[in-house]
Design an enzyme around this catalytic site. Structure first.
Site, PDB file in Angstrom:
ATOM      1  N   HIS A   1      -6.968  -1.878   2.992  1.00 37.58           N
ATOM      2  CA  HIS A   1      -6.409  -1.894   1.642  1.00 37.58           C
ATOM      3  C   HIS A   1      -5.441  -0.720   1.468  1.00 37.58           C
ATOM      4  CE1 HIS A   1      -9.123   0.980  -0.921  1.00 37.58           C
ATOM      5  NE2 HIS A   1      -8.932   1.472   0.253  1.00 37.58           N
TER       6      HIS A   1
ATOM      7  N   CYS B   1      -4.761   7.493   0.150  1.00 29.16           N
ATOM      8  CA  CYS B   1      -5.085   6.069  -0.041  1.00 29.16           C
ATOM      9  C   CYS B   1      -3.843   5.240  -0.298  1.00 29.16           C
ATOM     10  CB  CYS B   1      -6.062   5.906  -1.202  1.00 29.16           C
ATOM     11  SG  CYS B   1      -7.609   6.783  -0.918  1.00 29.16           S
TER      12      CYS B   1
ATOM     13  N   HIS C   1      -5.025   1.458   5.186  1.00 30.73           N
ATOM     14  CA  HIS C   1      -6.134   2.021   5.944  1.00 30.73           C
ATOM     15  C   HIS C   1      -7.305   1.066   5.688  1.00 30.73           C
ATOM     16  CE1 HIS C   1      -6.599   3.571   1.894  1.00 30.73           C
ATOM     17  NE2 HIS C   1      -7.870   3.779   2.156  1.00 30.73           N
TER      18      HIS C   1
ATOM     19  N   HIS D   1     -11.923   0.193   5.491  1.00 32.80           N
ATOM     20  CA  HIS D   1     -13.304   0.638   5.279  1.00 32.80           C
ATOM     21  C   HIS D   1     -14.286  -0.434   5.737  1.00 32.80           C
ATOM     22  CE1 HIS D   1     -12.042   4.029   2.809  1.00 32.80           C
ATOM     23  NE2 HIS D   1     -11.288   3.232   2.084  1.00 32.80           N
TER      24      HIS D   1
ATOM     25  N   ASP E   1     -14.025 -10.402   4.404  1.00 38.65           N
ATOM     26  CA  ASP E   1     -14.320  -9.760   5.682  1.00 38.65           C
ATOM     27  C   ASP E   1     -13.144  -9.888   6.658  1.00 38.65           C
ATOM     28  OD1 ASP E   1     -15.950  -8.360   7.491  1.00 38.65           O
ATOM     29  OD2 ASP E   1     -16.492 -10.222   8.492  1.00 38.65           O
ATOM     30  N   HIS E   2     -12.784  -8.757   7.266  1.00 34.68           N
ATOM     31  CA  HIS E   2     -11.670  -8.705   8.224  1.00 34.68           C
ATOM     32  C   HIS E   2     -10.348  -9.124   7.581  1.00 34.68           C
ATOM     33  CE1 HIS E   2     -14.798  -8.132  11.240  1.00 34.68           C
ATOM     34  NE2 HIS E   2     -13.861  -7.766  12.091  1.00 34.68           N
TER      35      HIS E   2
ATOM     36  N   GLU F   1     -17.844   2.453  -0.404  1.00 29.64           N
ATOM     37  CA  GLU F   1     -16.559   2.378   0.285  1.00 29.64           C
ATOM     38  C   GLU F   1     -16.612   3.197   1.571  1.00 29.64           C
ATOM     39  OE1 GLU F   1     -12.472   1.899  -1.793  1.00 29.64           O
ATOM     40  OE2 GLU F   1     -12.746   4.043  -1.511  1.00 29.64           O
TER      41      GLU F   1
END
Lengths: 139, 139, 139, 139, 139, 139
Positions: A15, A34, A40, A42, A80-81, A125
């Site tokens: 994100h 961020c 980047h 998480h 996810d992913h 996070e």
């Protein structure tokens, strides 16, 4: 009797925190690292909790297997992913801060759950940063 | 919409539970091993949580980086690698029980935070023992 | 067949890293915050592992209950809620660094264990710092 | 001032979710794998929390050592290494779901605790599934 | 270059440590609470590690998704929500101690893995007790 | 005497597993969800371990504070909140699989550490997946 059942789940995603209507300098000043334009990511640890009456016949507030399946279908399959900014329409107009992600997850799960159960979402996070959202509004 | 943001932090310190106005026997009886005159110590795991409205422009309740910096300055710099009884004036007249340490931390952080955010402190003294303090009083 | 059995245990203690034969400046320079004259402290998480043949009759390398009792008697009773420098003769002439504490624990447990089992000690001083000692020497 | 003290404890047990007044098909449909006639088992992680005023003389809400001893006597001694369905009369007529186990533990501890302290039980059945019970009833 | 890839998995099961060729007194003396005739149970946390050369084309020692699928098929499907003594032929003649369970898991996974990769199994029976098995024999 | 000291650290990053010299179908077949063109991300938990002789004067194998500072400078400053594929020249020609990231970290830290200490890198890509790299080669 009232109890709470909780289930932990997991997804990982990329994100970026960024407002296109702000200057680069202001984005940098408010969102710091961020705001990296290349994103980047998480490992998001999700905890969904449901509070309501225990069914005396089954001993369940809600079947945790159903809760787990619901999270898999509505949250993990969606995020996810993924790159939250680019791949997920939920964040097309919404900054994917942890607070907003928790709110989106609450909104995704809420319609599929019995009306008499309260839903609480906790989202880690990182192992050290987390948010909680319960669908509450200021008055 | 209302949400909570939380941040975990860490410090370690020596302490002793002891009242000089009590006899040694009574100190021993009430505080047991925690009364060792030569002190013992802990890794304290701290969780600070802030609850309030999500700023729709940033998606933040409160910038977690600011919360982290505040904890570092007000709590870690003060208590990390210290003897709470001997090095920290906050505990000169106050027994450094986990409850009191959580209360002191709440009092140290509170003035630096927006008035509309509620503050909750959770403090793990060991991986199995913890306390929570939210600034609440009995009525 | 060869296997390893491991047991986690816990104690907390105060300590200080300091050499009386060094100047204050050198102690400060080498040991930093760990040199606080009034001590600081930790929750030490201990992992003891034994490696050797599985007894085909019991399925055990070593009864984990016996290992747990041994750690309680030889380590926890000795160091829990103590000041390692002041209360524990093991560290009268030995700096209580994590490395040395692990070595002392290995030496305390070794004589009580079967000769054909290898002993490995892992000691977490904080959740992020740890040491391992297996009784090995340089050649 | 009001605070909460919490203590983590542990027991492991076998159980089965099953109603003798239901058909096998209905038991299978509702309880799935948890209905295995030969039982399965869990490591239960228990968190007991007490909320009430801090005693200004001791700095304690409640002596955590007493809470730990109480849990050992009333919960661990009763349920650890047991088959909840067969060995524990508490579950002779009550399905040992996590919700019910938390409720039973609350009922076992409550009479031994000061009336002005609120009790909250959190029970992890697996690292990903948990329940919370606070003695609350629907209205 | 040589590296290791590891995957954590989970199953829960009931078991009992008991030898039918021993007297009740001897079973009780050796296996203590683990000898409960009605069984008890655990959440088993499994870690499977594979060590071997990194494939320069993929950057993989072994596709962790394949490892995860293999564990699900060979271990979780076999042992999850089962009574190891009664439901699992692997333990018909073998005491289901943690050491033996780790050994059985190693034997189940080994034939499905490339011959040039070393396999290591770590099995947590409780959060404080674990075993390691690597297929090694005494000489 | 020989011991090991270890330090845990943390960074988060986006990445993608992809070979430009492969067809999309082959990338998809080999790397699955990890091949998402818009990237995904992880919280990477890093453990660096150093093994060597204990300095009898300090009780240290290596000052853990120096190790922590080195990791911050060489690893966290380089990779935290970055897109490994786009922002980090180390991965311009190297697939950022967990194995390769561990290898790159080992190569970054190795030159700054005493020659007589062995270095071992463990990297958790998710709480359930990890790799280990020790600089070993096949023969």
């Amino acid at each position: 009797m009232i109890a709470t059942v909780g289930r932990k789940a997991h997804f990982n995603a990329a994100h970026r925190l960024y407002r296109p209507d702000w200057s680069d300098a202001r984005n940098e000043s408010v969102f710091g690292k961020c705001n990296n334009p290349n994103y980047h990511g998480h490992n998001y640890e999700l905890i969904a909790e449901l509070t309501g009456p225990i069914d005396p016949e089954t001993g369940y507030v809600f079947d945790i297997k159903h809760l787990s399946d619901l999270i898999e279908r509505e949250v993990e399959a969606r995020f996810d992913h993924k790159n939250l900014n680019l791949d997920c329409p939920e964040f097309a107009q919404l900054i994917p801060s942890a607070e907003h992600i928790a709110q989106v997850i609450w909104n995704l799960l809420r319609p599929h759950l019995p009306i008499n159960l309260q839903l609480k979402i906790t989202l880690y996070e990182t192992p050290r940063n987390f948010v909680v959202y319960k669908g509450e509004q200021t008055h």
